[in-house]
Design an enzyme around this catalytic site. Structure first.
Site, short mmCIF file in Angstrom:
data_model
loop_
_atom_site.label_atom_id
_atom_site.label_comp_id
_atom_site.label_asym_id
_atom_site.label_seq_id
_atom_site.Cartn_x
_atom_site.Cartn_y
_atom_site.Cartn_z
CB SER A 179 -38.16 2.98 41.48
OG SER A 179 -37.64 1.93 42.26
CG HIS A 206 -36.61 4.34 44.65
ND1 HIS A 206 -37.87 3.83 44.49
CD2 HIS A 206 -36.77 5.60 45.15
CE1 HIS A 206 -38.77 4.73 44.87
NE2 HIS A 206 -38.12 5.82 45.27
CG ASP A 243 -40.80 7.70 46.74
OD1 ASP A 243 -41.31 8.56 47.50
OD2 ASP A 243 -39.59 7.69 46.45
#
Length: 211
Positions: free
Chosen positions: A26, A53, A146
């Site tokens: 991310s 992401h 995540d």
């Protein structure tokens, strides 16, 4: 065995395996993923999936950016795409990326709300079920958690889990969340050691060294 400062002598995957490397990240992960990919050869001997992401309403330019940094062909993932050795498939915006039991990619709409989009957990969990010990999950820089559940699935089904360390992660949230799942991570290494570690796991000589 977890390595905190540098990878131990890696154990190559079994001959005949069809490895799949999944790189997830991310915040700060684009530069990190680019650094890893730039150090891998065109004949890597593994399919590569990259998930970063990104807002679902943002037109992703990741394939174009990463394609300039690696010798491997790079393209946006499409529904039904087979996993091909030496090819990089990039998760598109607005879609979660999953892997089917016959090792093809599947896309589903991510919708306007969280969880993180695209979801590293969904990718890694489905990849773990589809490819088991052939999976190498690489968790790079990112905020949040995540990838922790997905990495746990990769470990549970016999795959290998790698994270970067705190010193070389722009954002340490995602790697740390995986590390906090005790027993899940096989290797914790500086960012510049990820590619050499992958080459070792895949049974390849490191770049710049004779075969």
């Amino acid at each position: 065995m977890v390595s905190a400062t540098g990878p131990p002598e890696p154990v190559p995957l079994p001959i005949g395996a069809s490895p799949v490397v999944a790189i997830v990240s991310s915040a700060g992960g684009l530069a990190a993923a680019g650094l890893v990919l730039s150090a891998l050869p065109s004949d890597l001997g593994a399919a590569v999936i990259v998930l970063q992401h990104v807002s679902p309403d943002y037109k992703s330019v990741l394939p174009a950016i990463l394609g300039k940094l690696t010798a491997m062909p790079v393209s946006a993932a499409y529904d039904g795409q087979p996993l091909v050795s030496g090819h990089v498939a990039v998760a598109p915006s607005g879609r979660h990326l999953l892997v089917t039991r016959d090792r093809r990619l599947a896309l589903i709409a991510s919708g306007p709300y969280p969880p993180s989009r695209p979801s590293a957990d969904l990718l890694l969990a489905t990849l773990a079920v589809a490819a088991g010990p052939d999976v190498i999950a690489v968790v790079l820089s990112g905020r949040g958690n995540d990838g922790a559940t997905g990495s746990t699935a990769v470990h549970r089904f016999g795959g290998t889990v790698i994270t970067t360390d705190a010193d070389t992660s722009h954002a340490f949230g995602m790697p740390e969340a995986v590390i906090d799942r005790i027993g899940t991570v096989d290797h914790i290494v500086p960012l510049d050691r990820v590619a050499p570690l992958l080459l070792g796991l895949l049974g390849r000589p490191r770049l710049g060294r004779p075969a």
